[in-house]
Design an enzyme around this catalytic site. Structure first.
Site, PDB file in Angstrom:
ATOM      1  N   ASP A  45      53.866  37.222  37.105  1.00 59.38           N
ATOM      2  CA  ASP A  45      54.221  38.040  38.145  1.00 59.38           C
ATOM      3  C   ASP A  45      53.993  37.630  39.460  1.00 59.38           C
ATOM      4  O   ASP A  45      54.806  38.121  40.496  1.00 59.38           O
ATOM      5  CB  ASP A  45      53.774  39.575  37.999  1.00 59.38           C
ATOM      6  CG  ASP A  45      54.331  40.289  36.539  1.00 59.38           C
ATOM      7  OD1 ASP A  45      55.294  39.910  36.438  1.00 59.38           O
ATOM      8  OD2 ASP A  45      53.468  41.101  36.099  1.00 59.38           O
ATOM      9  N   GLY A  46      52.886  36.897  39.635  1.00 58.72           N
ATOM     10  CA  GLY A  46      52.548  36.437  40.869  1.00 58.72           C
ATOM     11  C   GLY A  46      53.432  35.265  41.512  1.00 58.72           C
ATOM     12  O   GLY A  46      53.669  35.095  42.715  1.00 58.72           O
ATOM     13  N   ARG A 152      37.303  56.595  56.366  1.00 52.04           N
ATOM     14  CA  ARG A 152      35.957  55.574  56.501  1.00 52.04           C
ATOM     15  C   ARG A 152      35.850  55.074  55.080  1.00 52.04           C
ATOM     16  O   ARG A 152      35.422  55.676  53.981  1.00 52.04           O
ATOM     17  CB  ARG A 152      34.840  56.127  57.093  1.00 52.04           C
ATOM     18  CG  ARG A 152      34.785  56.399  58.351  1.00 52.04           C
ATOM     19  CD  ARG A 152      33.741  57.192  58.917  1.00 52.04           C
ATOM     20  NE  ARG A 152      33.643  57.212  60.250  1.00 52.04           N
ATOM     21  CZ  ARG A 152      34.173  58.205  60.891  1.00 52.04           C
ATOM     22  NH1 ARG A 152      35.045  59.162  60.254  1.00 52.04           N
ATOM     23  NH2 ARG A 152      34.322  58.599  62.325  1.00 52.04           N
ATOM     24  N   ASP A 154      36.094  50.894  52.374  1.00 57.45           N
ATOM     25  CA  ASP A 154      36.588  49.648  52.373  1.00 57.45           C
ATOM     26  C   ASP A 154      37.951  49.353  52.593  1.00 57.45           C
ATOM     27  O   ASP A 154      38.389  48.429  53.173  1.00 57.45           O
ATOM     28  CB  ASP A 154      36.397  49.175  50.827  1.00 57.45           C
ATOM     29  CG  ASP A 154      34.829  48.844  50.508  1.00 57.45           C
ATOM     30  OD1 ASP A 154      34.124  49.310  51.536  1.00 57.45           O
ATOM     31  OD2 ASP A 154      34.674  48.414  49.691  1.00 57.45           O
ATOM     32  N   SER A 162      57.068  49.485  41.862  1.00 60.95           N
ATOM     33  CA  SER A 162      56.753  48.578  40.886  1.00 60.95           C
ATOM     34  C   SER A 162      55.509  47.914  40.983  1.00 60.95           C
ATOM     35  O   SER A 162      55.050  47.108  40.165  1.00 60.95           O
ATOM     36  CB  SER A 162      57.932  47.214  40.956  1.00 60.95           C
ATOM     37  OG  SER A 162      57.996  46.797  42.354  1.00 60.95           O
ATOM     38  N   ALA A 166      49.950  47.060  39.537  1.00 58.63           N
ATOM     39  CA  ALA A 166      49.173  45.913  39.992  1.00 58.63           C
ATOM     40  C   ALA A 166      47.714  46.639  40.942  1.00 58.63           C
ATOM     41  O   ALA A 166      46.960  47.373  40.227  1.00 58.63           O
ATOM     42  CB  ALA A 166      49.994  45.041  40.847  1.00 58.63           C
ATOM     43  N   TYR A 167      47.353  46.296  41.715  1.00 62.53           N
ATOM     44  CA  TYR A 167      46.311  46.518  42.721  1.00 62.53           C
ATOM     45  C   TYR A 167      45.951  47.962  42.577  1.00 62.53           C
ATOM     46  O   TYR A 167      45.009  48.625  42.209  1.00 62.53           O
ATOM     47  CB  TYR A 167      46.217  45.948  43.957  1.00 62.53           C
ATOM     48  CG  TYR A 167      45.024  46.047  44.816  1.00 62.53           C
ATOM     49  CD1 TYR A 167      43.595  46.273  44.171  1.00 62.53           C
ATOM     50  CD2 TYR A 167      44.911  45.643  45.981  1.00 62.53           C
ATOM     51  CE1 TYR A 167      42.419  46.310  44.827  1.00 62.53           C
ATOM     52  CE2 TYR A 167      43.628  45.482  46.843  1.00 62.53           C
ATOM     53  CZ  TYR A 167      42.612  45.962  46.179  1.00 62.53           C
ATOM     54  OH  TYR A 167      41.216  46.025  46.828  1.00 62.53           O
ATOM     55  N   LYS A 169      46.860  50.112  40.402  1.00 57.42           N
ATOM     56  CA  LYS A 169      46.181  50.837  39.089  1.00 57.42           C
ATOM     57  C   LYS A 169      44.742  50.506  39.082  1.00 57.42           C
ATOM     58  O   LYS A 169      44.006  51.441  38.609  1.00 57.42           O
ATOM     59  CB  LYS A 169      46.834  49.938  38.009  1.00 57.42           C
ATOM     60  CG  LYS A 169      46.379  50.482  36.520  1.00 57.42           C
ATOM     61  CD  LYS A 169      46.930  49.689  35.357  1.00 57.42           C
ATOM     62  CE  LYS A 169      46.377  50.287  34.216  1.00 57.42           C
ATOM     63  NZ  LYS A 169      45.099  50.110  33.920  1.00 57.42           N
ATOM     64  N   ALA A 170      44.432  49.361  39.676  1.00 59.00           N
ATOM     65  CA  ALA A 170      42.784  49.281  39.689  1.00 59.00           C
ATOM     66  C   ALA A 170      42.097  50.347  40.622  1.00 59.00           C
ATOM     67  O   ALA A 170      40.666  50.464  40.363  1.00 59.00           O
ATOM     68  CB  ALA A 170      42.488  47.652  39.871  1.00 59.00           C
TER      69      ALA A 170
HETATM   70  P1  NAP Z   1      46.172  36.962  41.553  1.00 59.57           P
HETATM   71  O1  NAP Z   1      44.889  37.118  42.014  1.00 59.57           O
HETATM   72  O2  NAP Z   1      46.332  35.544  41.095  1.00 59.57           O
HETATM   73  O3  NAP Z   1      46.740  37.856  40.238  1.00 59.57           O
HETATM   74  C1  NAP Z   1      46.421  39.096  40.209  1.00 59.57           C
HETATM   75  C2  NAP Z   1      47.063  39.663  39.083  1.00 59.57           C
HETATM   76  O4  NAP Z   1      48.021  40.938  39.459  1.00 59.57           O
HETATM   77  C3  NAP Z   1      47.649  38.776  37.912  1.00 59.57           C
HETATM   78  O5  NAP Z   1      47.199  39.120  36.841  1.00 59.57           O
HETATM   79  C4  NAP Z   1      49.255  39.130  38.254  1.00 59.57           C
HETATM   80  O6  NAP Z   1      49.985  38.841  36.938  1.00 59.57           O
HETATM   81  C5  NAP Z   1      49.115  40.447  38.254  1.00 59.57           C
HETATM   82  N1  NAP Z   1      50.315  41.347  38.924  1.00 59.57           N
HETATM   83  C6  NAP Z   1      50.971  41.085  40.077  1.00 59.57           C
HETATM   84  N2  NAP Z   1      52.036  41.716  40.191  1.00 59.57           N
HETATM   85  C7  NAP Z   1      51.791  42.669  39.445  1.00 59.57           C
HETATM   86  C8  NAP Z   1      52.401  44.025  39.130  1.00 59.57           C
HETATM   87  N3  NAP Z   1      53.519  44.482  39.655  1.00 59.57           N
HETATM   88  N4  NAP Z   1      52.169  44.734  38.105  1.00 59.57           N
HETATM   89  C9  NAP Z   1      51.000  44.417  37.163  1.00 59.57           C
HETATM   90  N5  NAP Z   1      50.463  43.191  37.467  1.00 59.57           N
HETATM   91  C10 NAP Z   1      50.953  42.317  38.566  1.00 59.57           C
HETATM   92  O7  NAP Z   1      46.912  36.924  42.841  1.00 59.57           O
HETATM   93  P2  NAP Z   1      48.629  36.797  43.036  1.00 59.57           P
HETATM   94  O8  NAP Z   1      49.142  36.072  41.932  1.00 59.57           O
HETATM   95  O9  NAP Z   1      48.666  36.057  44.363  1.00 59.57           O
HETATM   96  O10 NAP Z   1      48.946  38.216  43.089  1.00 59.57           O
HETATM   97  C11 NAP Z   1      48.764  38.963  44.259  1.00 59.57           C
HETATM   98  C12 NAP Z   1      48.694  40.423  43.772  1.00 59.57           C
HETATM   99  O11 NAP Z   1      47.410  40.458  43.099  1.00 59.57           O
HETATM  100  C13 NAP Z   1      48.657  41.680  44.616  1.00 59.57           C
HETATM  101  O12 NAP Z   1      50.057  42.005  44.860  1.00 59.57           O
HETATM  102  C14 NAP Z   1      48.004  42.729  43.801  1.00 59.57           C
HETATM  103  O13 NAP Z   1      48.592  43.672  43.316  1.00 59.57           O
HETATM  104  C15 NAP Z   1      47.129  41.856  42.952  1.00 59.57           C
HETATM  105  N6  NAP Z   1      45.558  42.404  43.229  1.00 59.57           N
HETATM  106  C16 NAP Z   1      45.201  42.950  42.201  1.00 59.57           C
HETATM  107  C17 NAP Z   1      43.857  43.175  42.233  1.00 59.57           C
HETATM  108  C18 NAP Z   1      43.224  44.320  41.291  1.00 59.57           C
HETATM  109  O14 NAP Z   1      43.822  44.725  39.990  1.00 59.57           O
HETATM  110  N7  NAP Z   1      41.862  44.530  41.423  1.00 59.57           N
HETATM  111  C19 NAP Z   1      42.965  42.755  43.300  1.00 59.57           C
HETATM  112  C20 NAP Z   1      43.984  41.825  44.246  1.00 59.57           C
HETATM  113  C21 NAP Z   1      45.111  41.740  43.908  1.00 59.57           C
HETATM  114  P3  NAP Z   1      50.335  37.399  36.509  1.00 59.57           P
HETATM  115  O15 NAP Z   1      49.103  36.822  35.690  1.00 59.57           O
HETATM  116  O16 NAP Z   1      51.368  37.619  35.518  1.00 59.57           O
HETATM  117  O17 NAP Z   1      50.716  36.627  37.592  1.00 59.57           O
END
Ligand code: NAP
Length: 267
Positions: A45-46, A152, A154, A162, A166-167, A169-170
């Site tokens: 997805d990234g 106030r 983080d 869509s 990703a983030y 949800k966390a």
């Molecule tokens: P990364 O840290 O390498 O990957 C973040 C994870 O998010 C990977 O497992 C990626 O899946 C997954 N992901 C990306 N888009 C998604 C979606 N729409 N639904 C479910 N999972 C998804 O960072 P990156 O590859 O550069 O991606 C940036 C994304 O990381 C940001 O857009 C943010 O959503 C996510 N992120 C998540 C957190 C968290 O969950 N705590 C924290 C920071 C950022 P793949 O393994 O398939 O690539």
């Protein structure tokens, strides 16, 4: 068909990318890095986020397809073993009932960033976040030009439907079906006590509503737009709203969103 392949850059993704080119050549597809009709992302997805931003100026003219090298993802919903099948369906040699791909369109997040040094705009596929670099973020959140709360903590995350898996949800945000035209605001570790108060729950805004986040102290902020990080020292405000354009994904077979959710988080 004019196509382009964006791979993650690891050996497996490069190998699969070459495999795709060979299969595409057999079918007479034309590799076109400038004006492809279809962009195939190979990795995860990234990788789709990278492909999306690489073609940000041509989003209305492109349909994306994602191949995952590991487990199935949300944007990358083809497995590496299925490459031949994908090319066969892309060539129109699949089930005659489904000779043409179904195009699904997902809403995006539009951002207008106002700084003392100038303004910029971005489009996000997953989300925008605003985080403090040196400590607690102080920000005023307005919804439709009316002050909603003083934040106030983080930081603040504003996600697309869509991006809700990703983030967002966390952060305890809701999962939103990716075709719903909305954006979701979720707090990142807000301070809530007798002095400071925020809503404490994620909020979903429909299309035509907007939210403005105003910086309310001299602070260095990290803005993230999907995987892109931008450091800002002179932020005035960020306006967030559903974008005018949507992103298109070519579906050569059905894979319902809720099945993807179950596969990713429950199975
Ligand atoms: P990364 O840290 O390498 O990957 C973040 C994870 O998010 C990977 O497992 C990626 O899946 C997954 N992901 C990306 N888009 C998604 C979606 N729409 N639904 C479910 N999972 C998804 O960072 P990156 O590859 O550069 O991606 C940036 C994304 O990381 C940001 O857009 C943010 O959503 C996510 N992120 C998540 C957190 C968290 O969950 N705590 C924290 C920071 C950022 P793949 O393994 O398939 O690539």
């Amino acid at each position: 068909m004019r196509y382009y392949v964006q791979d993650r850059g690891d050996q497996l993704s490069i190998d699969l990318s070459q495999q795709f080119h060979a299969l595409a050549k057999e079918e007479g597809f034309k590799l076109d890095a400038e004006s492809p009709e279809i962009v195939i992302s190979i990795g995860g997805d990234g990788t789709m986020l990278q492909a999306f931003h690489n073609f940000i100026d041509r989003i209305p003219d492109i349909a994306f397809v994602g191949v995952h090298t590991g487990h199935l993802g949300f944007y990358a919903d083809w497995k590496k073993e299925e490459l031949r099948e994908l090319v066969r369906l892309m060539s129109g040699k699949g089930d005659p009932e489904r000779l043409k791909p179904r195009i699904v369109e997902y809403p995006l997040l539009e951002l207008e960033i106002r700084k003392k040094s100038g303004n910029t705009s971005y489009i996000a596929l997953n989300e925008f976040t605003l985080k403090g670099v040196d400590g607690t973020v102080v920000a005023q959140v307005d919804i439709n030009d009316v002050t909603f709360e003083m934040f106030r903590g983080d930081g603040i995350c504003v996600s697309t439907p869509s991006g809700s898996t990703a983030y967002n949800k966390a952060l305890g945000g809701a999962m939103v079906h990716p075709t719903i035209e909305a954006i979701q605001i979720a707090e990142i570790a807000s301070i809530n006590n007798r002095v400071y108060r925020t809503l404490g729950s994620p909020v979903i805004l429909p299309k035509h509503h907007h939210c403005d986040i105003f910086s309310r102290k001299d602070q260095r902020l990290l803005l993230t737009i999907d995987h892109v990080n931008v450091m800002v020292e002179d932020l005035i405000s960020v306006r967030c709203q559903v974008a005018r354009h949507k992103v298109s994904f070519a579906r050569f077979r059905p894979y319902p969103f809720w099945n993807r959710v179950r596969t990713a988080f429950l199975d």
